[in-house]
Design an enzyme around this catalytic site. Structure first.
Site, PDB file in Angstrom:
ATOM      1  N   GLU A 100       0.866  -1.271  -0.043  1.00 47.61           N
ATOM      2  CA  GLU A 100       0.078  -0.006   0.048  1.00 47.61           C
ATOM      3  C   GLU A 100       0.750   1.203  -0.141  1.00 47.61           C
ATOM      4  O   GLU A 100       1.854   1.139   0.805  1.00 47.61           O
ATOM      5  CB  GLU A 100      -0.765   0.087   1.254  1.00 47.61           C
ATOM      6  CG  GLU A 100      -1.861   1.187   1.135  1.00 47.61           C
ATOM      7  CD  GLU A 100      -2.749   1.146   2.515  1.00 47.61           C
ATOM      8  OE1 GLU A 100      -2.637   0.530   3.369  1.00 47.61           O
ATOM      9  OE2 GLU A 100      -3.507   2.122   2.720  1.00 47.61           O
ATOM     10  N   ARG A 155       4.533 -12.603   9.894  1.00 47.28           N
ATOM     11  CA  ARG A 155       4.976 -11.092   9.777  1.00 47.28           C
ATOM     12  C   ARG A 155       6.055 -11.274  10.810  1.00 47.28           C
ATOM     13  O   ARG A 155       6.261 -11.906  11.682  1.00 47.28           O
ATOM     14  CB  ARG A 155       3.910 -10.075  10.717  1.00 47.28           C
ATOM     15  CG  ARG A 155       4.305  -8.883  10.605  1.00 47.28           C
ATOM     16  CD  ARG A 155       3.211  -8.144  11.090  1.00 47.28           C
ATOM     17  NE  ARG A 155       2.021  -7.804  10.010  1.00 47.28           N
ATOM     18  CZ  ARG A 155       2.133  -6.810   9.011  1.00 47.28           C
ATOM     19  NH1 ARG A 155       2.971  -5.846   9.202  1.00 47.28           N
ATOM     20  NH2 ARG A 155       1.130  -6.581   8.194  1.00 47.28           N
ATOM     21  N   LYS A 206       4.274   1.047   9.236  1.00 47.90           N
ATOM     22  CA  LYS A 206       4.582   2.415   8.505  1.00 47.90           C
ATOM     23  C   LYS A 206       3.828   3.402   9.289  1.00 47.90           C
ATOM     24  O   LYS A 206       4.423   4.606   9.256  1.00 47.90           O
ATOM     25  CB  LYS A 206       3.706   2.362   6.884  1.00 47.90           C
ATOM     26  CG  LYS A 206       4.862   1.483   5.923  1.00 47.90           C
ATOM     27  CD  LYS A 206       3.947   1.285   4.873  1.00 47.90           C
ATOM     28  CE  LYS A 206       3.037   0.145   4.516  1.00 47.90           C
ATOM     29  NZ  LYS A 206       2.601  -0.018   3.428  1.00 47.90           N
TER      30      LYS A 206
HETATM   31  P1  ATP Z   1       2.542  -1.807   7.791  1.00 48.09           P
HETATM   32  O1  ATP Z   1       1.855  -2.264   8.942  1.00 48.09           O
HETATM   33  O2  ATP Z   1       4.181  -1.766   7.879  1.00 48.09           O
HETATM   34  O3  ATP Z   1       1.981  -0.632   7.003  1.00 48.09           O
HETATM   35  P2  ATP Z   1       1.302  -3.608   5.879  1.00 48.09           P
HETATM   36  O4  ATP Z   1       1.109  -4.910   5.887  1.00 48.09           O
HETATM   37  O5  ATP Z   1       0.129  -2.651   6.018  1.00 48.09           O
HETATM   38  O6  ATP Z   1       2.312  -3.015   6.818  1.00 48.09           O
HETATM   39  P3  ATP Z   1       1.936  -3.195   3.028  1.00 48.09           P
HETATM   40  O7  ATP Z   1       2.266  -2.116   2.425  1.00 48.09           O
HETATM   41  O8  ATP Z   1       0.096  -3.536   3.109  1.00 48.09           O
HETATM   42  O9  ATP Z   1       2.110  -2.977   4.440  1.00 48.09           O
HETATM   43  O10 ATP Z   1       2.372  -4.460   2.946  1.00 48.09           O
HETATM   44  C1  ATP Z   1       2.723  -5.135   1.759  1.00 48.09           C
HETATM   45  C2  ATP Z   1       3.257  -6.676   1.877  1.00 48.09           C
HETATM   46  O11 ATP Z   1       4.208  -6.777   2.735  1.00 48.09           O
HETATM   47  C3  ATP Z   1       1.890  -7.390   2.215  1.00 48.09           C
HETATM   48  O12 ATP Z   1       1.877  -8.802   1.735  1.00 48.09           O
HETATM   49  C4  ATP Z   1       2.304  -7.781   3.855  1.00 48.09           C
HETATM   50  O13 ATP Z   1       1.835  -8.720   4.298  1.00 48.09           O
HETATM   51  C5  ATP Z   1       4.005  -7.664   3.768  1.00 48.09           C
HETATM   52  N1  ATP Z   1       4.476  -7.172   4.892  1.00 48.09           N
HETATM   53  C6  ATP Z   1       4.299  -6.141   5.648  1.00 48.09           C
HETATM   54  N2  ATP Z   1       4.965  -6.153   6.745  1.00 48.09           N
HETATM   55  C7  ATP Z   1       5.587  -7.274   6.710  1.00 48.09           C
HETATM   56  C8  ATP Z   1       6.523  -7.695   7.891  1.00 48.09           C
HETATM   57  N3  ATP Z   1       6.678  -7.337   9.112  1.00 48.09           N
HETATM   58  N4  ATP Z   1       7.048  -9.225   7.837  1.00 48.09           N
HETATM   59  C9  ATP Z   1       6.690  -9.717   6.664  1.00 48.09           C
HETATM   60  N5  ATP Z   1       5.985  -9.223   5.543  1.00 48.09           N
HETATM   61  C10 ATP Z   1       5.370  -8.055   5.734  1.00 48.09           C
HETATM   62 MG    MG Z   2      -1.530  -2.422   5.008  1.00 47.32          MG
END
Ligand code: ATP
Ligand code: MG
Length: 564
Positions: free
Chosen positions: A35, A262, A272
């Site tokens: 995202e 995660r 983020k």
């Molecule tokens: P954040 O909470 O940091 O915003 P998010 O999952 O909302 O993380 P996205 O941009 O939606 O961030 O994530 C893109 C991809 O990266 C998704 O498939 C997510 O599952 C993966 N991802 C994000 N954070 C992690 C993590 N800490 N470990 C493994 N994979 C991750």
């Molecule tokens: Mg997200």
């Protein structure tokens, strides 16, 4: 070329089973779906390496898909940064896709749902709907709008789309079951009204799809075979499948959602939202501050893409959440930089050293090996003269058996140069040493082949010639959080745990040959660690970031604290 054998991870087992079950190998396709609401971090690196690693392993395409369904938080700056970071990590995506490219299709499918009696417009407020959801042990109750006629639903949804209703006045919900055991299946919202400017579709839309409605359908449109996400989506899988059931056509690949854990990392945060707080509240200088766990922060800190990929590979993927020690990442970068970083000499905390029997005004250019780990790196010339700078901590008036450096009456070798012996020193009124006086043995020059040059002395010091040394700024970093799990304490806000001493700026002196170094050039300052030229450098005023020390000082500290 053969890749070293590694046992399959559980995702690869799933893929192997699907291939055995008849899925054609050419139908394999993956995606990485960030995202664009922030910069990528180490957790994303894990997911990137997983998806693109599968692409490489199976010769399958991998899409970069921006999950841009929430215009309130998303920006073009983030899209650009994400593309830069994925490319920098060394991966090529097949197609660059955006959920927003599918807004029309998603809308049309939603209209189809209404037509088939599987979606309705609910006109209650969010709180009322939340109460009606029930609890895990108690069924929910139907909305009074659940039985609206298809015509009325179509008309209202069209009005929502045309911007005739304010935010929060209506939502479109899937009509599944309010007593479903999975709460997410209790008539989930699929569209909401947002009168927001979107970074790609501008003001074209006043209704935006929810993640669950957009994600699986986007996977389907791109014909992704395996849609890998983190475990908080496990319960969403049922909904993902229900939505696919509504649109699936024969002969097309049915995407499969599978979940992995995660990653969390010690001594930092990877959300983020929290990283944005660190940036906005100015705890760091920006998303690419070298203390940040973002990909762009790591790059600026001097990390290599190889070391991050190696790290992701080492930790692999898991089914259970766990904490990965940051020192593992430091180990990876140290290992890689040891192979590729040219060696240079830099003095971080200078002490003047005068060689009394060396002719005044004379300059000798000594030959130095650029990288003992890489023969092709060759040699360079460094100036040697009567007045040098050495590291303050490398001299003591009185040594002891464990002090392998310079002490009065003792000998050391100057790296690439001569053996010297300390004779006396000057001190200021506080007793601090201000200058060391030595003699040198002219026959002991390194590499000259003489008997004296082969003589072993217990210590070797790095140094620079005082008159030739290049003053540079050096930024020394410590962990951004000294607490191993800063965001896991209920009553302590993570921001209160930011290490106030995570940045120290000093003036150092390096070999003159570094004058032409460019941002992102990496070096080993011998005996001191790995350093990288920062983008803040100006002609004549270089700035270096310390990437990592030569050894794991944290492990040592923790061992000492534990009495080890
Ligand atoms: P954040 O909470 O940091 O915003 P998010 O999952 O909302 O993380 P996205 O941009 O939606 O961030 O994530 C893109 C991809 O990266 C998704 O498939 C997510 O599952 C993966 N991802 C994000 N954070 C992690 C993590 N800490 N470990 C493994 N994979 C991750
Ligand atoms: Mg997200």
């Amino acid at each position: 070329m053969t890749t070293p054998a590694r046992s399959l991870n559980f995702i690869e087992h799933i893929i192997e089973d699907d291939l055995k079950g008849g899925l054609a190998p050419k139908k394999l396709k993956f995606r990485f779906p960030p995202e664009p609401n922030g910069y990528l971090h180490m957790g994303h690196a894990s997911s990137i390496c997983l998806n693109f690693g599968l692409g490489q392993r199976y010769g399958a395409p991998v899409n970069l898909r921006f999950d841009d369904t929430n215009p309130a938080k998303e920006e073009q700056e983030y899209v650009d940064a994400i593309k830069r970071d994925v490319a920098w990590l060394g991966y090529n995506w097949d197609q660059e896709c955006y959920a927003s490219d599918y807004f029309s299709q998603l809308y049309d499918w939603a209209v189809e749902l209404i037509r088939s009696g599987k979606a309705y417009v609910d006109s209650q407020d969010a709180e009322t709907m939340a109460v009606q959801k029930g609890t895990p042990t108690q069924a929910g109750t139907n909305s009074p709008f659940r039985e609206r006629s298809i015509e009325e639903n179509l008309c209202l949804f069209d009005e929502m789309k045309r911007g005739l209703h304010p935010e929060g006045s209506h939502v479109l919900r899937a009509k599944i079951a309010m007593d479903h055991t999975n709460m997410l299946m209790r008539d989930p919202i699929i569209y909401r009204i947002l009168h927001r400017h979107h970074h790609r579709t501008a003001n074209d839309w006043c209704v935006y799809p929810m993640y669950d409605w957009a994600h699986g359908q986007s996977d389907y449109l791109e014909q992704i075979s395996h849609s890998l996400c983190t475990m908080e989506f496990t319960m969403h899988r049922e909904l993902y499948d229900w939505f696919l059931d509504q649109i699936i056509q024969p002969d097309l690949v049915r995407p499969k959602q599978r979940e992995f854990a995660r990653r969390n990392f010690s001594h930092t945060v990877v959300s983020k939202r929290k990283l944005l707080q660190l940036v906005e509240e100015k705890y760091v200088s920006g998303w690419d501050d070298p203390r940040m766990p973002t990909i762009s922060g790591l790059r600026r800190r001097g990390y290599t893409p190889e070391s991050i990929r190696q790290f992701a590979d080492t930790i692999g993927i898991a089914k259970r959440d766990n904490l990965v020690d940051l020192s593992l990442l430091e180990f990876s970068v140290r290992e890689h930089l040891n192979k590729i970083a040219p060696r240079v000499m830099g003095v971080l905390d200078p002490l003047k050293l005068v060689i009394e029997n060396y002719p005044e005004g004379e300059v000798e250019w000594l030959e130095a090996e650029n990288n003992p780990e890489d023969e092709s790196a060759g040699f360079r010339q460094i100036p040697f003269s009567r007045e040098l700078l050495i590291e303050k901590e490398d001299f003591k008036e009185e040594g002891n058996k464990k002090f392998f450096r310079l002490a009065l009456g003792g000998e050391v070798r100057l790296k690439n140069g001569y053996i010297i012996q300390a004779v006396r020193c000057d001190k200021d009124e506080n007793g601090a040493i201000t200058c060391v006086y030595c003699t040198y043995d002219p026959k002991s020059k390194s590499g000259s082949g003489t008997e004296e040059s082969l003589r072993k002395v217990k210590g070797t010091l790095h140094w620079v010639s005082a008159a030739h040394a290049l003053p540079v700024e050096v930024r020394l970093y410590d962990r951004l959080f000294t607490d191993p799990t800063p965001d896991s304490h209920k009553d302590v806000p993570f921001l209160s745990l930011v290490n106030p001493n995570s940045l120290e700026v000093i003036q150092a002196f390096v070999e003159p040959g570094l004058a032409e170094a460019q941002p992102e050039d990496r070096f080993q300052f011998q005996r001191m660690g790995y350093f990288v030229v920062d983008k803040d450098s100006k002609p004549g005023k270089l700035v270096f970031n310390k990437t990592v020390g030569l050894r794991d000082t944290w492990a040592r500290l923790e061992a000492t604290e534990n009495g080890g």
